[in-house]
Scaffold this motif. Structure first.
Motif, PDB file in Angstrom:
ATOM      1  N   LEU A 133       0.848  -1.193   0.000  1.00  0.00           N
ATOM      2  CA  LEU A 133       0.000   0.000   0.000  1.00  0.00           C
ATOM      3  C   LEU A 133       0.879   1.237   0.000  1.00  0.00           C
ATOM      4  CD1 LEU A 133      -2.748   1.495   0.312  1.00  0.00           C
ATOM      5  CD2 LEU A 133      -2.462   1.237   2.795  1.00  0.00           C
ATOM      6  N   ASP A 134       0.596   2.129  -0.932  1.00  0.00           N
ATOM      7  CA  ASP A 134       1.241   3.447  -0.984  1.00  0.00           C
ATOM      8  C   ASP A 134       0.197   4.467  -0.543  1.00  0.00           C
ATOM      9  OD1 ASP A 134       2.392   5.885  -1.653  1.00  0.00           O
ATOM     10  OD2 ASP A 134       2.296   5.560  -3.816  1.00  0.00           O
ATOM     11  N   LEU A 135       0.354   4.969   0.676  1.00  0.00           N
ATOM     12  CA  LEU A 135      -0.585   5.945   1.238  1.00  0.00           C
ATOM     13  C   LEU A 135      -0.156   7.363   0.875  1.00  0.00           C
ATOM     14  CD1 LEU A 135      -1.324   4.772   4.906  1.00  0.00           C
ATOM     15  CD2 LEU A 135      -3.023   5.158   3.121  1.00  0.00           C
ATOM     16  N   CYS A 136      -1.109   8.216   0.553  1.00  0.00           N
ATOM     17  CA  CYS A 136      -0.828   9.591   0.136  1.00  0.00           C
ATOM     18  C   CYS A 136      -0.001   9.568  -1.144  1.00  0.00           C
ATOM     19  CB  CYS A 136      -0.123  10.380   1.228  1.00  0.00           C
ATOM     20  SG  CYS A 136      -0.954  10.358   2.821  1.00  0.00           S
ATOM     21  N   THR A 137      -0.502   8.880  -2.132  1.00  0.00           N
ATOM     22  CA  THR A 137       0.284   8.548  -3.322  1.00  0.00           C
ATOM     23  C   THR A 137       0.565   9.715  -4.245  1.00  0.00           C
ATOM     24  OG1 THR A 137       0.459   6.912  -5.101  1.00  0.00           O
ATOM     25  CG2 THR A 137      -1.719   7.894  -4.755  1.00  0.00           C
TER      26      THR A 137
END
Length: 305
Positions: A133-137
């Motif tokens: 998961l890449d948060l604040c992509t």
């Protein structure tokens, strides 16, 4: 700037030299892909004439046609008068060796996490992650770069900004990753259903004092992607309190907090943050395992009260 310059400057070298001088006189700030006026001018010119950086020395004495000069001049003027960073002028930025579309709805990629990705997150990962998961992509650069390094991984990329995700979707298509990279509009984990082996985040982390003193070039970027409360940690506190619930047993969380690192350590003196060092520069990126997040869950949740 104007017609006399168009007529007087002939070659790529002429335009780089003159542009760099104008940028110096305008006291521009460099931090969005270059660190000096010469490279900044060259980057604009090479984009206009559709020439890769590695060919600059071969074409530096090539003469430009009038239409190219006019386009370069217009971009130089915008860079100086509006303090627009070059990646917004060209609509492109590079991260972890890959090219991405960017616009004013997305932060311009510059995270030192790129170096981690290029090294496959070694020595920090025990095995290759299956779910990431890449948060604040933002433009999707971290998640897409991770997918390029781990060809078997399924990668979710999330952002609260509809406009940023639209750009990220274009970048997913650009890199032909529609089957493995999935965009999700979400405020932190609100719309995130699964658990992951690796969560990576370059969230907003600029504190109020730093935000007020940033060069004008940074104020062209979306505030939503930069500021995060008085101490820069509003988002990170929430992330720490919730991340364990979204990591698999051997999962790892990696987060960039930049200059807010000192404030984070002061708030959580008992948390064993691993601060990652980078060969190419950069700081303020920490690593925690799911086990560590669970162990200190009470500390993280207490700070939200």
């Amino acid at each position: 700037m104007g017609e006399p310059i168009i007529n007087e400057l002939l070659s790529v070298r002429d335009w780089i030299r003159w542009g760099a001088s104008e940028f110096q006189r305008a006291n521009l700030f460099y931090g969005h892909g270059t660190d000096n006026a010469w490279d900044e001018a060259a980057q604009i010119i090479l984009w206009v004439i559709k020439t890769p950086w590695e060919r600059l020395n071969q074409i530096v004495d090539t003469r430009l046609v009038t239409a190219e000069k006019q386009e370069i001049l217009a971009l130089f003027q915008q860079r100086i008068q509006k303090r627009t960073p070059v990646p917004y002028l060209t609509g492109t930025a590079f991260f972890a060796g890959l090219e991405f579309k960017v616009d004013s709805n997305t932060l311009i990629p510059r995270s030192p996490i790129a170096e981690l990705i290029e090294k496959g997150f070694q020595p920090w990962l025990i095995e290759e992650p299956e779910y990431v998961l890449d948060l604040c992509t933002g433009c999707g650069c971290i998640g897409i770069a991770v997918a390029s390094v781990f060809p078997s991984a399924q990668v979710d990329i999330s952002d609260i900004s509809t406009e940023a995700l639209a750009v990220a979707e274009e970048n997913i298509a650009k890199h032909q990753l529609e089957g493995r990279v999935t965009p999700i509009e979400s405020d932190l984990f609100a719309n995130i259903p699964g658990c992951y082996d690796l969560i990576v985040s370059n969230p907003p982390y600029v504190d109020a004092e730093d935000m007020a003193s940033l060069p004008q070039e940074y104020h062209v970027e979306p505030r939503l992607a930069l500021e995060s409360g008085a101490d820069g940690l509003d988002f990170t506190r929430r992330l720490l309190a919730e991340a364990a619930d979204h990591l698999n047993d051997n999962g790892v969380l990696i987060v960039e907090v930049g200059n807010s690192a000192a404030a984070l350590e002061a708030q959580f003196p008992d948390v064993p943050f691993t601060w990652i060092e980078f060969e190419r520069g950069g700081h303020g990126v920490f690593l925690l395992t799911r086990e560590q997040l669970v162990e200190h869950a009470a500390d993280f949740k207490q700070k939200l009260l």
